[in-house]
Scaffold this motif. Structure first.
Motif, PDB file in Angstrom:
ATOM      1  N   GLU A 190      -3.152   7.499  29.569  1.00 47.09           N
ATOM      2  CA  GLU A 190      -4.359   6.551  29.022  1.00 47.09           C
ATOM      3  C   GLU A 190      -5.226   6.843  30.017  1.00 47.09           C
ATOM      4  O   GLU A 190      -6.547   6.752  29.501  1.00 47.09           O
ATOM      5  N   LEU A 191      -5.056   6.880  31.166  1.00 43.62           N
ATOM      6  CA  LEU A 191      -6.337   7.151  32.357  1.00 43.62           C
ATOM      7  C   LEU A 191      -6.949   8.501  32.022  1.00 43.62           C
ATOM      8  O   LEU A 191      -8.193   8.548  32.292  1.00 43.62           O
ATOM      9  N   ALA A 192      -5.990   9.441  31.942  1.00 38.51           N
ATOM     10  CA  ALA A 192      -6.706  10.842  31.515  1.00 38.51           C
ATOM     11  C   ALA A 192      -7.524  10.797  30.439  1.00 38.51           C
ATOM     12  O   ALA A 192      -8.748  11.344  30.460  1.00 38.51           O
ATOM     13  N   ARG A 193      -6.968  10.076  29.298  1.00 41.96           N
ATOM     14  CA  ARG A 193      -7.874  10.090  28.113  1.00 41.96           C
ATOM     15  C   ARG A 193      -9.097   9.440  28.578  1.00 41.96           C
ATOM     16  O   ARG A 193     -10.101   9.900  27.999  1.00 41.96           O
ATOM     17  N   VAL A 194      -9.224   8.117  29.136  1.00 40.84           N
ATOM     18  CA  VAL A 194     -10.287   7.478  29.311  1.00 40.84           C
ATOM     19  C   VAL A 194     -11.333   7.972  30.408  1.00 40.84           C
ATOM     20  O   VAL A 194     -12.484   8.035  29.985  1.00 40.84           O
ATOM     21  N   THR A 195     -10.749   8.580  31.229  1.00 35.25           N
ATOM     22  CA  THR A 195     -11.629   9.310  32.376  1.00 35.25           C
ATOM     23  C   THR A 195     -12.054  10.847  31.964  1.00 35.25           C
ATOM     24  O   THR A 195     -12.864  11.261  32.715  1.00 35.25           O
TER      25      THR A 195
END
Length: 583
Positions: A190-195
């Motif tokens: 999810e962090l990869a998706r957001v950032t």
């Protein structure tokens, strides 16, 4: 107390129906926001992030904090509610982050330890919780905290993503096993998706390669990790990751760790002792996600079966989720309300159930799960499902918006029903059965009401590995006998009781007598459509046949915590009842 936002999203209709998920959702939401003991007060929730060891499991630093934030954030995003309780916890949490990015106790330096595994587990739950909050309320300081925590996990990867550490922690360690590391995958993806930053994606790929199942493993940790692999596939499009998840799913089913009533045990075989609400929510969410990704019916069927049975069986009358002991013939009486994890993880599952009731594909609106909910194609075609399946065996589909052109509606014919009769304004509608759905195409009118009448099967299920034992199902419900509804069934020789049932061998269907209206349960979560009289020969006095009430295990939510259930029964040969009476 009413929570109208998600109530409308989930169901949008009257409360109190047996198969109405609104009441179950509100029960758990009210437990988290207003209930107890123990109450989820800010200091109590954040004790694992401060750290302040004043309650159980604070060594799993960030665990309760992350689950609380995540579950309420997903609810708030779906409903539009703004909860002061959530905002207070998030505000205080942001002041507790350590310089290296993690929360709670300091780690043992330079080596992998069971103490560190507990800290990694809790911080993994907190990472996804922070990001679920960010999906709801895009506050820059929350994303900054999540990035800092993600950097902490990326920094831990060279040690914890090694073959040596995986081997060290892949034994019989349960809640401090290697899954404490791999479960961070969900938050990293999810962090990869957001950032959009590759360092998080690269770390996630490396972690995904380490996700595997082994005997006696903690099922919640494994299933959470597997959901993370599926999330990574959906983000990256890598088909190998989807194949990994589907292969693991099939192996799990074939291993006997998916129990016949839709449950996942807390620990995989050979350590099966009790269920776990977290694992049931994970299994439900994994199957929903696989269904949304592949549109393969096996995943929808698995999600439906767990939803109607184990997920509801695991929910306590307080709204908590938790543990119930499993026995050779059923479950209970020992149980535990797991406020430290399962209650919050159970709450987190409800919005995903709501989103799975309908789906749109190629201009057709599909009605998938036989529960209450809304489906739409834009603003031109809006359908509301009002399920009374558990009370009278019907579901109403109300057309709330309809354009001027024809629209296609497809109604699933589940395996547990012989047929679905469809009536509009007193007239039968004949659709086209294709790929398990009845397709109807016409120019609908606003306020049209379709009445769906399900011709439900009652069937016998043989116990895997013990074909002399059988269970009973009615439609989507798994049935049992409990010691509150049928106390005389239980005693010293309960295991020798033999039930009297007439089956149809070619179909596995069975003929049972419904309980009378006077006998029907009057509890909030009763399913009168699936309550039957079960005649049996008592183990201690077979010459005097008796009668018990066979009812859905989902009704457990209204019963005392320590209720005992029998799911598996010996059957009496044809004519045995008359023979014993003559003797």
């Amino acid at each position: 107390m009413r929570f109208h936002g998600l109530t409308v999203l989930l169901l949008g209709c009257s409360l109190g129906l047996a198969d109405d998920l609104t009441a179950r959702f509100e029960l758990t939401l009210n437990r988290v926001l207003k209930g107890g003991p123990p109450a989820y007060l800010p200091g109590f929730v954040l004790a694992d992030a401060i750290p302040q060891h004043t309650r159980r499991f604070t060594e799993y630093c960030g665990d309760v904090s992350g689950r609380y934030i995540g579950a309420l954030s997903v609810y708030s995003k779906a409903s539009g509610a703004r909860l002061s309780e959530l905002e207070n916890v998030v505000r205080k949490l942001l002041t507790l982050q350590r310089a290296d990015g993690h929360f709670g106790d300091p780690l043992d330096s330079g080596r992998a330890t069971t103490r560190n595994m507990a800290i990694l587990w809790g911080n993994g739950r907190l990472l996804i919780g922070l990001l679920e909050y960010y999906q709801y309320n895009q506050r820059a300081e929350v994303l900054a905290a999540a990035r800092k925590l993600g950097d902490f996990f990326a920094g831990m990867a060279p040690l914890y993503n090694s073959e040596e550490v995986q081997q060290q922690f892949s034994g019989d360690l349960l809640a401090v096993g290697y899954i404490c590391w791999t479960q961070c995958l969900e938050g990293l993806v999810e962090l990869a998706r957001v950032t959009g930053e590759n360092k998080y994606l690269d770390t996630a790929r490396a972690v995904a390669a380490r996700v595997d199942r082994f005997p006696a493993q903690h099922s919640h940790g494994f299933l959470t990790s597997l959901r993370g692999v599926l999330d990574l596939h959906r983000l990256s499009g890598d088909a190998k990751l989807l194949a990994q998840v589907e292969t693991q799913w099939q192996a799990l089913v074939e291993s006997g760790n998916v129990l016949p009533h839709g449950a996942i045990p807390e620990a995989f075989a050979p350590k099966i002792k009790r269920d776990e609400g977290c694992s049931e929510a994970d299994w439900l969410r994994l199957n929903i996600a696989l269904w949304n990704t592949t549109r393969k019916q096996q995943y929808l069927q698995a999600a439906e079966w767990t939803l109607f049975n184990e997920f509801q069986f695991n929910q306590f009358r307080t709204g908590d989720f938790g543990h119930r002991d499993l026995s050779a013939l059923g479950a209970g009486p020992a149980s535990a309300r797991a406020w430290w994890c399962c209650t919050l993880h159970g709450l987190r599952a409800f919005p995903e159930i709501a989103a799975c009731v309908f789906h749109e594909e190629n201009g057709t609106l599909f009605y998938d799960l036989p529960v209450n909910g809304y489906g739409r194609i834009g603003n031109d075609f809006v359908v509301h499902a009002d399920s009374q399946l558990g009370t009278v065996g019907i579901i109403n589909l109300d057309i709330q918006a309809a354009g001027k052109s024809s629209q296609s509606l497809a109604i699933r014919l589940p395996q547990w029903a012989r047929n679905v009769g469809i009536n509009l304004g007193g007239k039968k509608l004949d659709g086209i059965l294709r790929n398990g759905y009845i397709h109807l195409t016409r120019t609908w009118k606003k306020n049209d009401r379709l009445l769906l009448a399900y011709d439900i099967r009652t069937r016998i299920m043989k116990k895997p590995g013990q074909t002399n034992l059988v269970a009973f199902t009615h439609g989507p419900w798994f049935l049992g006998v409990d010691n509150q509804g049928s106390p005389d069934f239980f005693g010293e020789l309960t295991a020798l009781n033999r039930v009297i049932a007439i089956s149809t061998p070619s179909t596995g269907e069975v003929t049972l007598e419904r309980v009378s209206s006077r006998q029907q349960s009057r509890t909030p979560f009763a399913v009168p459509m699936a309550e039957f009289n079960l005649r049996y020969l008592p183990g201690g006095y077979p010459a005097q046949p008796q009668q018990a009430v066979l009812r859905p295990i989902a009704e457990q939510t209204s019963l005392h915590d320590n209720t005992e259930w029998i799911f598996w029964f010996q059957t009496a040969p044809p004519g045995e009842e008359l023979k014993t009476q003559r003797e």
